[in-house]
Design an enzyme around this catalytic site. Structure first.
Site, PDB file in Angstrom:
ATOM      1  N   LYS A  52     -35.457 -39.486 -21.790  1.00  0.00           N
ATOM      2  CA  LYS A  52     -36.255 -40.622 -22.262  1.00  0.00           C
ATOM      3  C   LYS A  52     -37.669 -40.528 -21.695  1.00  0.00           C
ATOM      4  O   LYS A  52     -37.861 -40.292 -20.499  1.00  0.00           O
ATOM      5  CB  LYS A  52     -35.603 -41.936 -21.842  1.00  0.00           C
ATOM      6  CG  LYS A  52     -34.248 -42.173 -22.489  1.00  0.00           C
ATOM      7  CD  LYS A  52     -33.644 -43.492 -22.046  1.00  0.00           C
ATOM      8  CE  LYS A  52     -32.272 -43.708 -22.702  1.00  0.00           C
ATOM      9  NZ  LYS A  52     -31.641 -44.975 -22.259  1.00  0.00           N
ATOM     10  N   ASP A  59     -32.111 -26.446 -21.878  1.00  0.00           N
ATOM     11  CA  ASP A  59     -31.839 -26.488 -23.311  1.00  0.00           C
ATOM     12  C   ASP A  59     -32.563 -27.656 -23.978  1.00  0.00           C
ATOM     13  O   ASP A  59     -32.361 -27.904 -25.164  1.00  0.00           O
ATOM     14  CB  ASP A  59     -30.333 -26.646 -23.555  1.00  0.00           C
ATOM     15  CG  ASP A  59     -29.781 -27.899 -22.898  1.00  0.00           C
ATOM     16  OD1 ASP A  59     -29.832 -27.994 -21.654  1.00  0.00           O
ATOM     17  OD2 ASP A  59     -29.316 -28.809 -23.611  1.00  0.00           O
ATOM     18  N   GLU A  71     -31.968 -21.694  -4.766  1.00  0.00           N
ATOM     19  CA  GLU A  71     -31.584 -22.358  -6.010  1.00  0.00           C
ATOM     20  C   GLU A  71     -31.589 -23.865  -5.784  1.00  0.00           C
ATOM     21  O   GLU A  71     -30.812 -24.390  -4.976  1.00  0.00           O
ATOM     22  CB  GLU A  71     -30.213 -21.907  -6.508  1.00  0.00           C
ATOM     23  CG  GLU A  71     -29.873 -22.545  -7.844  1.00  0.00           C
ATOM     24  CD  GLU A  71     -28.645 -21.961  -8.535  1.00  0.00           C
ATOM     25  OE1 GLU A  71     -28.173 -22.584  -9.501  1.00  0.00           O
ATOM     26  OE2 GLU A  71     -28.168 -20.882  -8.103  1.00  0.00           O
ATOM     27  N   THR A  75     -23.752 -21.117 -17.096  1.00  0.00           N
ATOM     28  CA  THR A  75     -23.371 -22.284 -16.311  1.00  0.00           C
ATOM     29  C   THR A  75     -22.623 -23.254 -17.213  1.00  0.00           C
ATOM     30  O   THR A  75     -22.653 -23.144 -18.436  1.00  0.00           O
ATOM     31  CB  THR A  75     -24.601 -23.016 -15.723  1.00  0.00           C
ATOM     32  OG1 THR A  75     -25.264 -23.749 -16.769  1.00  0.00           O
ATOM     33  CG2 THR A  75     -25.572 -22.046 -15.073  1.00  0.00           C
ATOM     34  N   ARG A  76     -21.965 -24.223 -16.608  1.00  0.00           N
ATOM     35  CA  ARG A  76     -21.227 -25.201 -17.398  1.00  0.00           C
ATOM     36  C   ARG A  76     -22.168 -26.039 -18.264  1.00  0.00           C
ATOM     37  O   ARG A  76     -21.809 -26.458 -19.364  1.00  0.00           O
ATOM     38  CB  ARG A  76     -20.413 -26.118 -16.491  1.00  0.00           C
ATOM     39  CG  ARG A  76     -21.233 -27.014 -15.579  1.00  0.00           C
ATOM     40  CD  ARG A  76     -20.361 -27.959 -14.783  1.00  0.00           C
ATOM     41  NE  ARG A  76     -19.463 -27.204 -13.904  1.00  0.00           N
ATOM     42  CZ  ARG A  76     -18.551 -27.794 -13.127  1.00  0.00           C
ATOM     43  NH1 ARG A  76     -18.397 -29.105 -13.158  1.00  0.00           N
ATOM     44  NH2 ARG A  76     -17.797 -27.070 -12.339  1.00  0.00           N
ATOM     45  N   GLU A 133     -28.050 -29.054  -3.444  1.00  0.00           N
ATOM     46  CA  GLU A 133     -27.364 -29.898  -4.423  1.00  0.00           C
ATOM     47  C   GLU A 133     -26.948 -31.219  -3.756  1.00  0.00           C
ATOM     48  O   GLU A 133     -26.144 -31.201  -2.828  1.00  0.00           O
ATOM     49  CB  GLU A 133     -26.132 -29.180  -4.985  1.00  0.00           C
ATOM     50  CG  GLU A 133     -25.300 -29.998  -5.946  1.00  0.00           C
ATOM     51  CD  GLU A 133     -26.102 -30.524  -7.126  1.00  0.00           C
ATOM     52  OE1 GLU A 133     -26.137 -31.758  -7.299  1.00  0.00           O
ATOM     53  OE2 GLU A 133     -26.703 -29.703  -7.854  1.00  0.00           O
ATOM     54  N   GLU A 176     -25.000 -24.945 -19.583  1.00  0.00           N
ATOM     55  CA  GLU A 176     -25.365 -24.100 -20.701  1.00  0.00           C
ATOM     56  C   GLU A 176     -24.252 -24.097 -21.742  1.00  0.00           C
ATOM     57  O   GLU A 176     -24.508 -24.200 -22.952  1.00  0.00           O
ATOM     58  CB  GLU A 176     -25.626 -22.677 -20.204  1.00  0.00           C
ATOM     59  CG  GLU A 176     -26.025 -21.706 -21.310  1.00  0.00           C
ATOM     60  CD  GLU A 176     -26.176 -20.293 -20.784  1.00  0.00           C
ATOM     61  OE1 GLU A 176     -27.245 -19.711 -20.944  1.00  0.00           O
ATOM     62  OE2 GLU A 176     -25.191 -19.786 -20.186  1.00  0.00           O
ATOM     63  N   ASP A 203     -31.508 -31.929 -14.479  1.00  0.00           N
ATOM     64  CA  ASP A 203     -31.436 -33.181 -15.243  1.00  0.00           C
ATOM     65  C   ASP A 203     -32.740 -33.342 -16.012  1.00  0.00           C
ATOM     66  O   ASP A 203     -33.817 -33.375 -15.420  1.00  0.00           O
ATOM     67  CB  ASP A 203     -31.248 -34.357 -14.290  1.00  0.00           C
ATOM     68  CG  ASP A 203     -30.856 -35.635 -15.026  1.00  0.00           C
ATOM     69  OD1 ASP A 203     -31.330 -35.827 -16.167  1.00  0.00           O
ATOM     70  OD2 ASP A 203     -30.093 -36.435 -14.465  1.00  0.00           O
TER      71      ASP A 203
END
Length: 228
Positions: free
Chosen positions: A137, A169, A59, A207-208, A84, A210, A133
């Site tokens: 832009k 999203d 992941e 997930t947070r 991460e 989402e 992320d």
């Protein structure tokens, strides 16, 4: 801000200061859980977990760790490599792994490109990149992790016939990922009906990021690509 065009990590690594306890865990426990990229990788990645797993998943950018920890809990015979760079997120996951005594997770706290270049060829059974992320832009789109070079990296390490899964999203990032994977000879989008990309995968914990998207009126999309 850190810019690494050669790598692919952009942005800050630190937020709020860690508590003394989490600082100590990061200092004393993360080295034990972390991949050692200065050493050659094992020929069989299952050996990273003491031979107690059957398959290995990757992941990239696990964020708050909700998905990584859920899968580690529910699939004890799967080994998970979680990447991460954000210190607060890494400290949270290290804390949970120790409190819950989860032995099937290995971690890396820097640029995912380093891990992808270190892993043996055709060694990963499933790879995820969930709500990365989006760099919304247009002038920042070149910072998105999904690009032809990183898809080459994914293609090298994912076993033929196995899957790469991507969720977002942000419509422009969904379109961006579809276009880049469509143009890459190693990946085939598996969707046959709209429900295939509108419905989360089986066992999906959310997930947070989402949850934030839902609160703000956006809808997640779930793309699955097969390594051909």
């Amino acid at each position: 801000m850190i810019d690494r065009y050669e790598g692919s990590f952009f942005g800050r690594r630190k937020g709020k200061p860690l508590s003394p306890r989490r600082e100590a865990l990061m200092k004393n426990e993360l080295p034990r859980l972390a991949l050692d990229l200065s050493a050659a990788p094992p020929e069989d990645l299952r050996d990273l977990f003491g031979g107690n797993v059957d398959t290995v998943c990757l992941e990239v950018g696990f964020g708050g760790g909700e998905h990584l920890l859920h899968r580690a809990r529910t699939e004890p015979h799967t080994g998970f490599i979680g990447v991460e760079p954000f210190v607060g997120s890494m400290a949270k996951v290290v804390t949970s792994l120790l409190e819950e005594q989860l032995a099937n997770v290995r971690l890396y706290d820097d640029d995912a490109v380093n891990v992808l270049d270190w892993l043996p060829e055709a060694s990963i059974d499933l790879a995820y990149q969930l709500y990365p992320d989006p760099w919304p832009k247009k002038r920042h789109w070149k910072r998105r992790f999904i690009n032809s070079q990183n898809l080459d990296r994914y293609a090298r390490v994912i076993k033929p016939g196995s899957e790469f899964r991507f969720a977002s999203d942000i419509d422009t990032y969904i379109d961006w990922t579809l276009r880049h994977c469509r143009d890459h000879p190693a990946f085939d989008w598996t969707a046959r009906t709209a429900s295939d990309w509108k419905t989360p995968w089986v066992g999906w914990p959310g997930t947070r990021y989402e949850a934030k998207a839902v609160r703000e009126g956006r809808v997640g999309r779930y793309l699955t690509f097969r390594r051909v």
